[in-house]
Each structure stands twice: as structure tokens, then as C-alpha cells.
Design a protein around this motif. Structure first.
Motif, short mmCIF file in Angstrom:
data_model
loop_
_atom_site.label_atom_id
_atom_site.label_comp_id
_atom_site.label_asym_id
_atom_site.label_seq_id
_atom_site.Cartn_x
_atom_site.Cartn_y
_atom_site.Cartn_z
N GLN A 34 35.21 -29.06 -39.57
CA GLN A 34 35.43 -28.39 -40.89
C GLN A 34 35.36 -26.78 -40.65
OE1 GLN A 34 31.96 -28.36 -43.53
NE2 GLN A 34 31.32 -30.30 -42.54
N THR A 35 34.43 -26.28 -39.58
CA THR A 35 34.07 -25.02 -39.43
C THR A 35 35.56 -24.31 -38.99
OG1 THR A 35 32.15 -25.19 -38.70
CG2 THR A 35 33.35 -23.28 -37.72
N ARG A 36 36.42 -25.18 -37.95
CA ARG A 36 37.61 -24.71 -37.69
C ARG A 36 38.70 -24.69 -38.58
NH1 ARG A 36 41.73 -27.96 -35.59
NH2 ARG A 36 40.23 -29.44 -35.18
N HIS A 37 38.74 -25.63 -39.73
CA HIS A 37 39.76 -25.83 -40.98
C HIS A 37 39.39 -24.78 -41.87
CE1 HIS A 37 41.94 -29.16 -39.43
NE2 HIS A 37 40.86 -29.78 -39.36
N ILE A 38 37.93 -24.46 -42.09
CA ILE A 38 37.68 -23.54 -43.19
C ILE A 38 37.78 -22.10 -42.79
CG2 ILE A 38 35.97 -22.58 -44.74
CD1 ILE A 38 34.82 -25.76 -44.46
N PHE A 39 37.27 -21.78 -41.53
CA PHE A 39 37.22 -20.55 -41.11
C PHE A 39 38.73 -20.00 -40.32
CE2 PHE A 39 32.95 -21.68 -42.16
CZ PHE A 39 32.65 -20.79 -43.04
N SER A 40 38.91 -20.82 -39.34
CA SER A 40 39.96 -20.72 -38.67
C SER A 40 40.16 -19.33 -38.16
CB SER A 40 41.23 -21.10 -39.25
OG SER A 40 42.50 -21.42 -38.32
N PRO A 41 39.16 -18.71 -37.39
CA PRO A 41 39.42 -17.30 -36.84
C PRO A 41 40.53 -17.23 -35.80
CG PRO A 41 37.49 -18.41 -35.88
CD PRO A 41 37.91 -19.27 -36.80
N GLN A 42 41.15 -16.07 -35.68
CA GLN A 42 42.55 -16.10 -34.53
C GLN A 42 41.83 -16.07 -33.48
OE1 GLN A 42 44.55 -12.51 -35.17
NE2 GLN A 42 45.41 -12.97 -37.22
N LEU A 43 42.57 -16.92 -32.48
CA LEU A 43 42.24 -17.33 -31.04
C LEU A 43 42.24 -15.94 -30.30
CD1 LEU A 43 43.33 -20.72 -30.48
CD2 LEU A 43 41.05 -20.20 -30.99
N ASP A 44 43.31 -15.08 -30.47
CA ASP A 44 43.79 -13.68 -29.94
C ASP A 44 43.44 -12.74 -30.87
OD1 ASP A 44 44.43 -15.15 -27.53
OD2 ASP A 44 46.42 -15.48 -28.25
N GLY A 93 36.95 -9.79 -45.23
CA GLY A 93 38.13 -10.44 -45.01
C GLY A 93 38.20 -11.88 -45.28
N GLY A 94 39.61 -12.60 -45.17
CA GLY A 94 39.74 -13.77 -45.47
C GLY A 94 39.72 -14.88 -44.38
N ARG A 95 40.26 -16.11 -44.66
CA ARG A 95 40.30 -17.23 -43.40
C ARG A 95 41.36 -16.54 -42.41
NH1 ARG A 95 43.97 -21.47 -42.55
NH2 ARG A 95 43.03 -23.22 -41.52
N SER A 96 41.10 -16.62 -41.30
CA SER A 96 41.89 -16.14 -39.99
C SER A 96 42.31 -14.62 -40.07
CB SER A 96 43.38 -17.00 -40.32
OG SER A 96 43.18 -18.44 -40.06
#
Length: 278
Positions: A34-44, A93-96
């Protein structure tokens, strides 16, 4: 007849067991991912500008042992001189979202001093994101801004975008925020999650619920809610439901020709927000 009955009595429990195991596996996956799905920060992270405009000062703020957030202060030219105390806005800011985009696209906010940090795990900020951490970081950022000599303590405003509206709402409900702006806010992340995964026990699985509607009754500052004309991420019904819970009725505007992504980048929208805040 006995054979058919025996076969049914054997098959049905097996099907039920397989279905139960399938749901359990799916729910386990949702819980741990869920952390990856909710927040999904940019890898780069977005590329760092080679020559940062003189309006911007880069920051590093320690918010927890071993956790520093990268951020910036935007001070428009001609402002922030000795002895000046200015209104300012903190942006979440928002998700990603890597907030670094404001280094090149904040001109629509005109003469509004702004402070913006990447969430934990976003850009070059350390740590991992969660509701608890992001809200604690927001309070630390607010305290840091309040200590700055150029800041008017009575005119610290907050801007939240999408996921960041849940952070902004919790800060505004517990700190003396001057004004509040919300781009595409939601009533609660739990409600949205239930609509997207209806077969999952969301209330039990979800760790970061961002229940903004429960905070709204404690927000007493003037609030401006800005909606996109087309939004396939946050349903308008969720934003409208949030509006019903405020202690003070918020202003609201829907900007033509925008969607969930383009809304805060629109120069006219930025100018409208800057006018409201200043």
C-alpha cells in the motif's frame, strides 16, 4: 443420487477454500504494497536545475534522526529585505509529485513567497512516507517557517494538492493557519480506496487513511477549494462531500480546460490562488 450429493459436498468446500485463499493472498498483497500504491514517489527525481533562479534558496531540514527533507524558499525579487515581515504559503505536493517543478513554473503565483519541501522518500528527501510521518513533517516545516525573520507569523497560509490536501487539512486543523488552499481534495483516502477495491476490507488494511472530513470541522480559516474540470483521480463527489464538513463554508472554483495533473500548473489558476492568499 448419493454420488452426486457426495460430489457436491466435496467440491463446494474446495471452491470456497480456494476463493478464501485467493482473497487472503490479494489482501496480503494490498497490505504490504500500500505504501507504493498510495504514495508512489518518483524513482528518478526531476533533474536539478544547473542554475537556480535567484528567487529560490535551497534548503535541507532535519525532521527526525537521520531524516532530512530537501526543499526551497521562493522569495520574489524585491521582497524579503531587512526588517520585512511577509505573508507566505507552504505547499504540500501530491502523490508521485516532485515539488521541484515549482522552480520553473511558479511565476503564476506572482509576489507570493512560498516554501515547499519534498515528502519523505520523494526527490532527494530521506525516509519513507506514511500519513503519520508526513503530518509530523508538516508541523516541523510550519515551525521552521514561523521562526524565519521575513515571515509574518499571522499570515502563514497552506496549499495542498491531491494527496497533500490530507496533510494540509491536518495541519490547518491544529495550527493557526491564515488561509488554506486545496487543489482537488478528497473527503478521505479510505472512501476512495473502498470505491477502487470494493472486495477488500479497506478499513482494516489501510494504514494511511487521511480522513480529511473529520478535520474539516476544526478548520476555521478562510478556505479556497480548486477543482479540475476533468478529474479521473479524485471524484468531484468526494471533494463536494468534504466541503459539507467545514466549520466555515469554503470558497470553490472549477477551472475549465484542466484535469487532475494540469490544474496547479495553470498560470491563471496560480494567479487566482495568489490573489486569494495575498
Amino acid at each position: 443420487m448419493k454420488t452426486d450429493t457426495h460430489r457436491i459436498n466435496t467440491v463446494v468446500p474446495r471452491v470456497a477454500l480456494s476463493a478464501s485463499m485467493g482473497f487472503a493472498a490479494y489482501w496480503t498483497y494490498l497490505y504490504f504494497s500500500q505504501t507504493r500504491h498510495i504514495f508512489s514517489p518518483q524513482l528518478d527525481p526531476l533533474p536539478v536545475r544547473t542554475a537556480v533562479d535567484s528567487e529560490f534558496t535551497e534548503l535541507s531540514l532535519n525532521v527526525a534522526p537521520g531524516v532530512n527533507l530537501e526543499g526551497w524558499v521562493r522569495m520574489p525579487k524585491g521582497l524579503g529585505g531587512a526588517g520585512s515581515q511577509l505573508p507566505c504559503a507552504i505547499y504540500f505536493g501530491g502523490r508521485s509529485e516532485d515539488v521541484r517543478w515549482l522552480l520553473t513554473e511558479a511565476h503564476g503565483f506572482k509576489n507570493l513567497p512560498m516554501v515547499f519541501f519534498n515528502h519523505r522518500g520523494y526527490g532527494h528527501s530521506g525516509g519513507s512516507p506514511s500519513e503519520k510521518h508526513l503530518v509530523a513533517d508538516a508541523r516541523a516545516i510550519y515551525r521552521w517557517v514561523a521562526e524565519q525573520p521575513w515571515c509574518d507569523l499571522n499570515r502563514i497560509s497552506v496549499i495542498g494538492r491531491s494527496l497533500g490536501t490530507g496533510v494540509a487539512m491536518q495541519l490547518a486543523s491544529s495550527a493557526p493557519v491564515h488561509k488554506l488552499v486545496l487543489f482537488t481534495p478528497y473527503d478521505s483516502l479510505e472512501t476512495i480506496a473502498k470505491s477502487k477495491v470494493p472486495l477488500a476490507p479497506v478499513s482494516w488494511l489501510l494504514r494511511s487513511k487521511f480522513n480529511s472530513k473529520d478535520c474539516a470541522g476544526y478548520v476555521h480559516c478562510p478556505t479556497f477549494i480548486v477543482l479540475a474540470e476533468q478529474d479521473d483521480v479524485v471524484p468531484h463527489a468526494s471533494s463536494v462531500n468534504l466541503m459539507r464538513h467545514f466549520a466555515v463554508e469554503p470558497l470553490a472554483a472549477k477551472v475549465k480546460g484542466t484535469d487532475h495533473i494540469s490544474l496547479p500548473h495553470d498560470p491563471d489558476t496560480q494567479a487566482m490562488v495568489a490573489h486569494f492568499l495575498t
